[in-house]
Structures are given as structure tokens and as C-alpha cells.
Design a protein around this motif. Structure first.
Motif, short mmCIF file in Angstrom:
data_model
loop_
_atom_site.label_atom_id
_atom_site.label_comp_id
_atom_site.label_asym_id
_atom_site.label_seq_id
_atom_site.Cartn_x
_atom_site.Cartn_y
_atom_site.Cartn_z
N GLY A 18 0.83 -1.20 0.00
CA GLY A 18 0.00 0.00 0.00
C GLY A 18 0.86 1.25 0.00
O GLY A 18 1.76 1.39 -0.81
N ARG A 19 0.58 2.13 0.96
CA ARG A 19 1.23 3.42 1.02
C ARG A 19 1.92 3.64 2.37
O ARG A 19 1.34 3.33 3.40
CB ARG A 19 0.20 4.54 0.83
N ILE A 20 3.13 4.17 2.32
CA ILE A 20 3.78 4.65 3.54
C ILE A 20 3.80 6.17 3.40
O ILE A 20 4.63 6.73 2.70
CB ILE A 20 5.20 4.09 3.73
N ASP A 21 2.84 6.80 4.06
CA ASP A 21 2.67 8.25 3.94
C ASP A 21 2.66 8.87 5.33
O ASP A 21 3.02 8.22 6.32
CB ASP A 21 1.40 8.58 3.16
N THR A 22 2.24 10.11 5.42
CA THR A 22 2.25 10.83 6.69
C THR A 22 1.45 10.10 7.76
O THR A 22 1.84 10.07 8.93
CB THR A 22 1.68 12.25 6.50
N THR A 23 0.36 9.48 7.37
CA THR A 23 -0.49 8.78 8.33
C THR A 23 0.11 7.44 8.75
O THR A 23 0.10 7.09 9.93
CB THR A 23 -1.89 8.53 7.71
N SER A 24 0.63 6.68 7.81
CA SER A 24 1.08 5.32 8.11
C SER A 24 2.57 5.22 8.46
O SER A 24 2.99 4.21 9.03
CB SER A 24 0.78 4.39 6.93
N SER A 25 3.36 6.22 8.17
CA SER A 25 4.80 6.12 8.45
C SER A 25 5.11 5.96 9.94
O SER A 25 6.02 5.19 10.27
CB SER A 25 5.59 7.27 7.84
N PRO A 26 4.38 6.60 10.88
CA PRO A 26 4.68 6.33 12.29
C PRO A 26 4.42 4.86 12.66
O PRO A 26 5.15 4.29 13.47
CB PRO A 26 3.73 7.26 13.05
N ILE A 27 3.43 4.25 12.06
CA ILE A 27 3.13 2.83 12.31
C ILE A 27 4.28 1.97 11.79
O ILE A 27 4.75 1.06 12.47
CB ILE A 27 1.79 2.43 11.65
N PHE A 28 4.73 2.26 10.57
CA PHE A 28 5.83 1.51 9.98
C PHE A 28 7.11 1.70 10.80
O PHE A 28 7.83 0.74 11.08
CB PHE A 28 6.03 1.95 8.53
N ASP A 29 7.37 2.93 11.24
CA ASP A 29 8.55 3.22 12.05
C ASP A 29 8.50 2.43 13.36
O ASP A 29 9.51 1.81 13.75
CB ASP A 29 8.62 4.72 12.32
#
Length: 108
Positions: A18-29
Motif C-alpha cells: 500500500g502506502r507509507i505516507d504521513t499517516t502510516s509512516s509512524p506505524i511503519f517506524d
């Protein structure tokens, strides 16, 4: 964004889709940090199903790379499509990571 994990030959394969964007990047981090904190320091990040990454998403990769290096591990990228590869290239991040065409090549 979804994050799948699998193990092969002593490596943890992390596959965001999917997308690693402003919303999801903290989750990925946080996800990357938690796997490194639990002792997984041989990582292959499979980006084959990633559609988009923002600059905040890139910062998660840098943060993880620093932690992996400090722990004496290895972090490789695999399966970058042309759009994702261009983002990593334009930001200068391709120089920071070993990059492979697919997971099999990254593990070999």
C-alpha cells in the motif's frame, strides 16, 4: 498499509504494502523499531507491493538503518518498482542500502 513478516535463512522479511505516507509512516517506524528491539537485525524489506512512499516514510528507513547498524546487523531493500526506486534515488537513499531486484537475491 499492511505489513507482513516471514523468515528465511536467518533473515526477517518485512513486506509493507500500500502506502507509507504521513499517516502510516509512524506505524511503519514503530514496527521496524519493535522488530529491531526484539533482536531481529538481519532485515530484508520487500517493497514489491509498495505503491507510494513519502518523505516521512523515508525517515523510518533511516531510523531503522541506524539501529540495525548499531546492533551489527544488516538491512537490505528488495523489489523496488520504478516509482519507489525513483523516490529512493532522488533522495540519495539508494547509496545507503544494499538494493536487490527481489527477496531471493537479497538473501543469497
Amino acid at each position: 498499509m499492511n505489513i507482513a513478516e516471514s523468515r528465511r535463512d536467518g533473515n526477517l522479511i518485512i513486506a509493507p504494502s500500500g502506502r507509507i505516507d504521513t499517516t502510516s509512516s509512524p506505524i511503519f517506524d514503530r514496527h521496524l523499531s519493535s522488530v529491531i528491539d526484539r533482536g531481529d537485525t538481519r532485515l530484508v524489506i520487500d517493497l514489491a507491493d509498495l505503491e507510494y512512499i513519502s518523505s516521512t516514510g523515508l525517515s523510518a528507513f533511516i531510523s531503522a538503518a541506524k539501529k540495525v547498524k548499531a546492533a551489527g546487523g544488516r538491512m537490505a531493500l528488495a523489489g523496488l518498482n520504478s516509482r519507489i526506486r525513483l523516490v529512493f534515488e532522488m533522495s540519495g537513499f539508494l547509496r545507503l542500502f544494499p538494493v536487490f531486484p527481489n527477496v531471493d537475491a537479497a538473501i543469497a
